[in-house]
Design a protein around this motif. Sequence first.
Motif, PDB file in Angstrom:
ATOM      1  N   ALA A  38      44.767  37.897  35.047  1.00  0.00           N
ATOM      2  CA  ALA A  38      46.017  38.672  35.160  1.00  0.00           C
ATOM      3  C   ALA A  38      46.279  39.469  33.882  1.00  0.00           C
ATOM      4  CB  ALA A  38      47.191  37.752  35.467  1.00  0.00           C
ATOM      5  N   TYR A  39      45.981  38.885  32.737  1.00  0.00           N
ATOM      6  CA  TYR A  39      46.158  39.565  31.448  1.00  0.00           C
ATOM      7  C   TYR A  39      45.308  40.834  31.397  1.00  0.00           C
ATOM      8  CZ  TYR A  39      45.560  40.422  26.444  1.00  0.00           C
ATOM      9  OH  TYR A  39      45.493  41.016  25.219  1.00  0.00           O
ATOM     10  N   PHE A  40      44.020  40.715  31.717  1.00  0.00           N
ATOM     11  CA  PHE A  40      43.139  41.880  31.679  1.00  0.00           C
ATOM     12  C   PHE A  40      43.541  42.917  32.726  1.00  0.00           C
ATOM     13  CE2 PHE A  40      40.359  39.029  29.293  1.00  0.00           C
ATOM     14  CZ  PHE A  40      39.877  39.891  28.314  1.00  0.00           C
ATOM     15  N   CYS A  41      43.929  42.466  33.903  1.00  0.00           N
ATOM     16  CA  CYS A  41      44.358  43.403  34.939  1.00  0.00           C
ATOM     17  C   CYS A  41      45.594  44.175  34.510  1.00  0.00           C
ATOM     18  CB  CYS A  41      44.609  42.665  36.252  1.00  0.00           C
ATOM     19  SG  CYS A  41      43.082  42.112  37.045  1.00  0.00           S
ATOM     20  N   ILE A  43      46.400  45.036  31.460  1.00  0.00           N
ATOM     21  CA  ILE A  43      45.962  46.042  30.479  1.00  0.00           C
ATOM     22  C   ILE A  43      45.322  47.241  31.177  1.00  0.00           C
ATOM     23  CG2 ILE A  43      44.299  46.508  28.630  1.00  0.00           C
ATOM     24  CD1 ILE A  43      44.809  43.596  27.699  1.00  0.00           C
ATOM     25  N   TYR A  44      44.359  46.971  32.057  1.00  0.00           N
ATOM     26  CA  TYR A  44      43.602  48.069  32.668  1.00  0.00           C
ATOM     27  C   TYR A  44      44.396  48.814  33.737  1.00  0.00           C
ATOM     28  CZ  TYR A  44      39.843  46.147  29.952  1.00  0.00           C
ATOM     29  OH  TYR A  44      39.088  45.703  28.909  1.00  0.00           O
ATOM     30  N   ALA A  45      45.177  48.113  34.532  1.00  0.00           N
ATOM     31  CA  ALA A  45      46.002  48.785  35.536  1.00  0.00           C
ATOM     32  C   ALA A  45      47.063  49.637  34.857  1.00  0.00           C
ATOM     33  CB  ALA A  45      46.642  47.758  36.474  1.00  0.00           C
ATOM     34  N   GLY A  46      47.545  49.186  33.694  1.00  0.00           N
ATOM     35  CA  GLY A  46      48.531  49.950  32.926  1.00  0.00           C
ATOM     36  C   GLY A  46      47.976  51.253  32.386  1.00  0.00           C
ATOM     37  N   GLN A  47      46.649  51.374  32.358  1.00  0.00           N
ATOM     38  CA  GLN A  47      45.999  52.608  31.908  1.00  0.00           C
ATOM     39  C   GLN A  47      45.550  53.458  33.097  1.00  0.00           C
ATOM     40  OE1 GLN A  47      42.898  51.710  29.062  1.00  0.00           O
ATOM     41  NE2 GLN A  47      44.190  50.233  28.015  1.00  0.00           N
ATOM     42  N   ASP A  62      41.552  29.819  42.642  1.00  0.00           N
ATOM     43  CA  ASP A  62      42.714  29.720  43.538  1.00  0.00           C
ATOM     44  C   ASP A  62      44.012  29.947  42.770  1.00  0.00           C
ATOM     45  OD1 ASP A  62      41.016  29.119  45.643  1.00  0.00           O
ATOM     46  OD2 ASP A  62      41.410  26.952  45.561  1.00  0.00           O
ATOM     47  N   LEU A  63      44.134  29.298  41.616  1.00  0.00           N
ATOM     48  CA  LEU A  63      45.346  29.451  40.795  1.00  0.00           C
ATOM     49  C   LEU A  63      45.508  30.882  40.305  1.00  0.00           C
ATOM     50  CD1 LEU A  63      45.323  26.154  38.684  1.00  0.00           C
ATOM     51  CD2 LEU A  63      46.901  26.777  40.525  1.00  0.00           C
ATOM     52  N   ALA A  64      44.418  31.479  39.843  1.00  0.00           N
ATOM     53  CA  ALA A  64      44.490  32.857  39.347  1.00  0.00           C
ATOM     54  C   ALA A  64      44.890  33.822  40.456  1.00  0.00           C
ATOM     55  CB  ALA A  64      43.148  33.270  38.740  1.00  0.00           C
ATOM     56  N   ALA A  65      44.355  33.629  41.654  1.00  0.00           N
ATOM     57  CA  ALA A  65      44.660  34.521  42.772  1.00  0.00           C
ATOM     58  C   ALA A  65      46.125  34.448  43.177  1.00  0.00           C
ATOM     59  CB  ALA A  65      43.776  34.175  43.970  1.00  0.00           C
ATOM     60  N   LEU A  70      49.230  38.914  38.852  1.00  0.00           N
ATOM     61  CA  LEU A  70      48.060  39.466  39.526  1.00  0.00           C
ATOM     62  C   LEU A  70      48.427  39.990  40.903  1.00  0.00           C
ATOM     63  CD1 LEU A  70      45.024  39.911  39.182  1.00  0.00           C
ATOM     64  CD2 LEU A  70      44.655  37.691  40.257  1.00  0.00           C
ATOM     65  N   VAL A  71      49.215  39.229  41.630  1.00  0.00           N
ATOM     66  CA  VAL A  71      49.643  39.631  42.962  1.00  0.00           C
ATOM     67  C   VAL A  71      50.457  40.923  42.899  1.00  0.00           C
ATOM     68  CG1 VAL A  71      51.096  38.952  44.936  1.00  0.00           C
ATOM     69  CG2 VAL A  71      49.561  37.286  43.876  1.00  0.00           C
ATOM     70  N   ALA A  72      51.289  41.068  41.880  1.00  0.00           N
ATOM     71  CA  ALA A  72      52.124  42.267  41.735  1.00  0.00           C
ATOM     72  C   ALA A  72      51.310  43.488  41.304  1.00  0.00           C
ATOM     73  CB  ALA A  72      53.237  42.006  40.717  1.00  0.00           C
ATOM     74  N   LEU A  73      50.261  43.270  40.505  1.00  0.00           N
ATOM     75  CA  LEU A  73      49.485  44.378  39.965  1.00  0.00           C
ATOM     76  C   LEU A  73      48.456  44.960  40.917  1.00  0.00           C
ATOM     77  CD1 LEU A  73      48.679  43.151  36.362  1.00  0.00           C
ATOM     78  CD2 LEU A  73      49.913  45.231  36.974  1.00  0.00           C
ATOM     79  N   LEU A  74      47.823  44.086  41.673  1.00  0.00           N
ATOM     80  CA  LEU A  74      46.688  44.536  42.466  1.00  0.00           C
ATOM     81  C   LEU A  74      46.975  44.430  43.954  1.00  0.00           C
ATOM     82  CD1 LEU A  74      43.764  42.763  40.567  1.00  0.00           C
ATOM     83  CD2 LEU A  74      44.567  45.114  40.309  1.00  0.00           C
ATOM     84  N   PRO A  75      46.504  45.416  44.713  1.00  0.00           N
ATOM     85  CA  PRO A  75      46.618  45.255  46.163  1.00  0.00           C
ATOM     86  C   PRO A  75      45.750  44.072  46.598  1.00  0.00           C
ATOM     87  CG  PRO A  75      45.324  47.207  45.596  1.00  0.00           C
ATOM     88  CD  PRO A  75      45.857  46.643  44.317  1.00  0.00           C
TER      89      PRO A  75
END
Length: 176
Positions: A38-41, A43-47, A62-65, A70-75
């Motif tokens: 989620a941290y990396f996503c 950063i990169y989604a913000g760019q 499972d926990l990360a998903a 992460l759920v808010a950032l990525l479809p």
Amino acid sequence: VTDMFYLNSVNEASTADGAATLKNSPAIIPAGTASKVAYFCTIYAGQNLEVAALLDSDGAGDLAAQQDALVALLPKKAVLRVADFLTTPVSGAEIEDMFRTTLATIAASLGWDSSATISAQPSRPVMQILSSEHGKAVSKWKLAKAFMNWIGTNGYSSLTGDERADWSKLTAAVNN
């Protein structure tokens, strides 16, 4: 890091053989642990970069998903699970399970022959089998490096039909 070795080496080999590849030569960034995805996503989604997360299908994945960030950032289609692409289901699948038959042969060449167990227990993760039968001698790093050498020498077409099918399903999902 070893996941990156598999993804990059198979992508290069499939490109050379004219098979399914990841579009636009993506940068594959290892997060280190599922909890950092989620941290990396962020950063990169913000760019304004296109981002997809490939997670193992184990407890940490499972926990990360399910992380709110992460759920808010990525479809939903950008949160990918290894198990979703396997022809033969594996409980707690990791990237190595996409190439399990080839890895059984490579592991044997490294002195970790578990081919019979890997074949007899298709729903059990290959790394779990290798670790339980050969203990601390088993190294994900050594196995991934040996795989890179193997695929560089033998090419994408030397993977099994199921391994190529799994790779094609993964590339189709990433490229959408």
